[in-house]
Design a protein around this motif. Structure first.
Motif, PDB file in Angstrom:
ATOM      1  N   ILE A 109       8.888  -8.829   0.449  1.00  0.00           N
ATOM      2  CA  ILE A 109       8.708  -7.319   0.499  1.00  0.00           C
ATOM      3  C   ILE A 109       7.251  -7.131   0.139  1.00  0.00           C
ATOM      4  O   ILE A 109       6.856  -5.933  -0.218  1.00  0.00           O
ATOM      5  CB  ILE A 109       9.639  -6.647  -0.756  1.00  0.00           C
ATOM      6  N   GLY A 110       6.391  -8.175   0.791  1.00  0.00           N
ATOM      7  CA  GLY A 110       4.996  -7.611   0.751  1.00  0.00           C
ATOM      8  C   GLY A 110       4.543  -6.675   1.779  1.00  0.00           C
ATOM      9  O   GLY A 110       5.337  -6.350   2.607  1.00  0.00           O
ATOM     10  N   PRO A 111       3.377  -5.993   1.562  1.00  0.00           N
ATOM     11  CA  PRO A 111       2.782  -5.122   2.445  1.00  0.00           C
ATOM     12  C   PRO A 111       2.899  -5.553   3.821  1.00  0.00           C
ATOM     13  O   PRO A 111       3.058  -4.631   4.856  1.00  0.00           O
ATOM     14  CB  PRO A 111       1.519  -4.709   2.193  1.00  0.00           C
ATOM     15  N   VAL A 117       4.559   3.558   7.505  1.00  0.00           N
ATOM     16  CA  VAL A 117       5.576   4.737   7.152  1.00  0.00           C
ATOM     17  C   VAL A 117       6.417   4.067   6.039  1.00  0.00           C
ATOM     18  O   VAL A 117       6.658   4.654   5.034  1.00  0.00           O
ATOM     19  CB  VAL A 117       6.168   5.603   8.212  1.00  0.00           C
ATOM     20  N   SER A 118       6.917   2.848   6.412  1.00  0.00           N
ATOM     21  CA  SER A 118       7.925   2.423   5.465  1.00  0.00           C
ATOM     22  C   SER A 118       7.509   1.835   4.277  1.00  0.00           C
ATOM     23  O   SER A 118       8.187   1.816   3.273  1.00  0.00           O
ATOM     24  CB  SER A 118       8.524   1.128   6.462  1.00  0.00           C
ATOM     25  N   LEU A 119       6.043   1.412   4.459  1.00  0.00           N
ATOM     26  CA  LEU A 119       5.479   0.825   3.178  1.00  0.00           C
ATOM     27  C   LEU A 119       5.285   2.069   2.318  1.00  0.00           C
ATOM     28  O   LEU A 119       5.573   1.740   0.961  1.00  0.00           O
ATOM     29  CB  LEU A 119       4.352   0.109   3.524  1.00  0.00           C
ATOM     30  N   ARG A 122       8.654   3.021   0.709  1.00  0.00           N
ATOM     31  CA  ARG A 122       9.347   2.038  -0.469  1.00  0.00           C
ATOM     32  C   ARG A 122       8.378   2.035  -1.587  1.00  0.00           C
ATOM     33  O   ARG A 122       8.930   2.203  -2.568  1.00  0.00           O
ATOM     34  CB  ARG A 122       9.390   0.845   0.456  1.00  0.00           C
ATOM     35  N   TYR A 123       7.344   1.770  -1.400  1.00  0.00           N
ATOM     36  CA  TYR A 123       6.545   1.618  -2.598  1.00  0.00           C
ATOM     37  C   TYR A 123       6.274   3.062  -3.167  1.00  0.00           C
ATOM     38  O   TYR A 123       6.061   2.985  -4.533  1.00  0.00           O
ATOM     39  CB  TYR A 123       5.004   1.140  -2.323  1.00  0.00           C
ATOM     40  N   GLY A 124       6.071   4.057  -2.498  1.00  0.00           N
ATOM     41  CA  GLY A 124       5.876   5.379  -3.084  1.00  0.00           C
ATOM     42  C   GLY A 124       6.829   5.961  -3.807  1.00  0.00           C
ATOM     43  O   GLY A 124       7.138   6.350  -4.842  1.00  0.00           O
ATOM     44  N   GLY A 125       8.170   5.300  -3.309  1.00  0.00           N
ATOM     45  CA  GLY A 125       9.634   5.560  -4.030  1.00  0.00           C
ATOM     46  C   GLY A 125       9.515   4.975  -5.350  1.00  0.00           C
ATOM     47  O   GLY A 125      10.191   5.848  -6.289  1.00  0.00           O
ATOM     48  N   TYR A 195      17.221  -1.028  -5.142  1.00  0.00           N
ATOM     49  CA  TYR A 195      16.495   0.000  -6.227  1.00  0.00           C
ATOM     50  C   TYR A 195      15.418   0.588  -5.545  1.00  0.00           C
ATOM     51  O   TYR A 195      15.038   1.727  -5.547  1.00  0.00           O
ATOM     52  CB  TYR A 195      16.044  -0.600  -7.425  1.00  0.00           C
ATOM     53  N   MET A 196      14.578  -0.233  -4.752  1.00  0.00           N
ATOM     54  CA  MET A 196      13.298   0.386  -4.176  1.00  0.00           C
ATOM     55  C   MET A 196      13.801   1.184  -2.832  1.00  0.00           C
ATOM     56  O   MET A 196      13.273   2.290  -2.739  1.00  0.00           O
ATOM     57  CB  MET A 196      12.527  -0.764  -3.795  1.00  0.00           C
TER      58      MET A 196
END
Length: 364
Positions: A109-111, A117-119, A122-125, A195-196
């Motif tokens: 799940i690395g960058p 957009v997907s990054l 997911r990370y922003g979520g 969860y992410m």
């Protein structure tokens, strides 16, 4: 110049004393005496100077008052900015911690695995799902969203870090094939990943949970009311404002749940998927708007509480992959859940009409 200052210092206190005595005499004297005193005061130059001193003193008082109000406004703005920054900081720490654990467990799940957009999604979520409950706790002292966040994150980390833990196996090993397929199946894991991905649904659940606590604390005697309540979110709210709040909450719920259904691949045989999603979108709006309106307009707590439980149970079921996905029933059979909410609302309203609810709320 020093002499003038000394005379001013000596003059002003005595002038104030004389004015106070004059006002006392005015209130206790006869009407004729008051008229003569008013005429003599108007003809006296010292009285005119005294009036000017009073005006200066009142002007200074107004300046001090304005500065004090400006200081309060600045302090309030600074407190709001600080709470937002603190909430985002905690959300960032929450996201980084979960990502570090996930990478150490072997999840890809690395960058580099996602598009920009997907990054960001997911990370922003992971940042937002923690920042919202923390902000509600810091700004309004609402503790239930923060408790729910803490329990959910602790559950995810506990399952991932305790035995047996995630196990990565190739499909060839499961199917008994001679050659590896390159397709990896994860057993007893993917909790952090799910969860992410589903952080937006969790955020809506935490937000509605905070709204329920907000209504309870501003309605019941105990627990104490929310400090710094929002003026436009007074409960009970006027009809027009309650309709706007319910409509906005319904749109938020519908948008997130339609996306969630599309991500899970909810389909309908016969090529009528557009009809299913249209029906589900309308239902997701109705099933959220109705209990939210009952909450902010009529102070009915149970329907909105039940809606929040439906959301949290629905998204929690995604932690374990199951053929019988509960979101399919929630999305396609929303009228069943709406019926339960309306029944509960009718029961609570009936108890309130019988004064049972009021007695319980006053005692609690």
């Amino acid at each position: 110049m020093n002499v003038i200052r000394s005379l001013t210092v000596l003059y002003v206190p005595w002038a104030l004393i004389v004015t106070a005595i004059g006002k006392l005499a005015y209130t206790s004297g006869t009407p004729n005496g008051r008229q003569r005193g008013r005429k003599a005061s108007a003809d006296c130059p010292s009285s005119r100077r005294l009036t000017g001193a009073h005006r200066a003193i009142h002007h200074l008082s107004d300046i001090f008052r304005e500065n004090k109000e400006a200081g309060r406004t600045h302090s309030k703005t600074y407190a709001l900015q600080t709470s937002r920054f603190f909430s985002l900081a905690i959300g960032f720490v929450h996201a980084v911690g979960l990502l570090v654990v996930a990478v150490s467990l072997g999840y890809s799940i690395g960058p580099s695995e996602y598009s920009p957009v997907s990054l960001l999604w997911r990370y922003g979520g992971l940042v937002v799902v923690a920042a919202v409950p923390v902000w509600l706790a810091v700004r309004f002292r609402l503790i239930t969203p923060l408790i729910a966040l803490t329990l959910t994150t602790a559950y995810v980390l506990g399952v991932e870090l305790t035995p047996p833990g995630p196990t990565f196996r190739d499909v060839a090993e499961l199917e008994g094939l001679a050659e590896p397929t390159g397709i990896t199946v994860v057993e007893n894991g993917l909790y952090i990943v799910r969860y992410m991905v589903n952080a937006s649904v969790w955020t809506v659940g935490f937000l509605f949970l905070g709204l329920v606590e907000y209504a309870v604390r501003n309605t019941w005697t105990y627990p104490p009311s929310v400090p710094g309540s929002v003026p436009w979110l007074s409960i009970p709210a006027p009809q027009r404002r309650a309709t706007a709040i319910a409509a906005a909450g319904g749109l938020l719920h519908a948008a997130v749940m339609v996306w969630y259904a599309a991500r899970l691949g909810v389909t309908l045989s016969g090529g009528l998927e557009w009809l299913l999603y249209l029906f589900g979108a309308v239902g997701m709006w109705v099933i959220a708007a109705v209990p939210l309106y009952l909450l902010v307009r009529h102070r009915l707590i149970a329907p909105a509480t039940l809606l929040t439980l439906f959301i949290l149970i629905d998204v929690q079921a995604a932690f374990t992959a199951n053929v019988e996905d509960p979101h399919t029933l929630y999305f396609g059979g929303w009228f069943f859940y709406l019926g339960i909410i309306l029944i509960v609302a009718g029961i609570e309203y009936g108890l309130r009409r019988l004064d049972v609810y009021q007695r319980f709320a006053s005692e609690v």
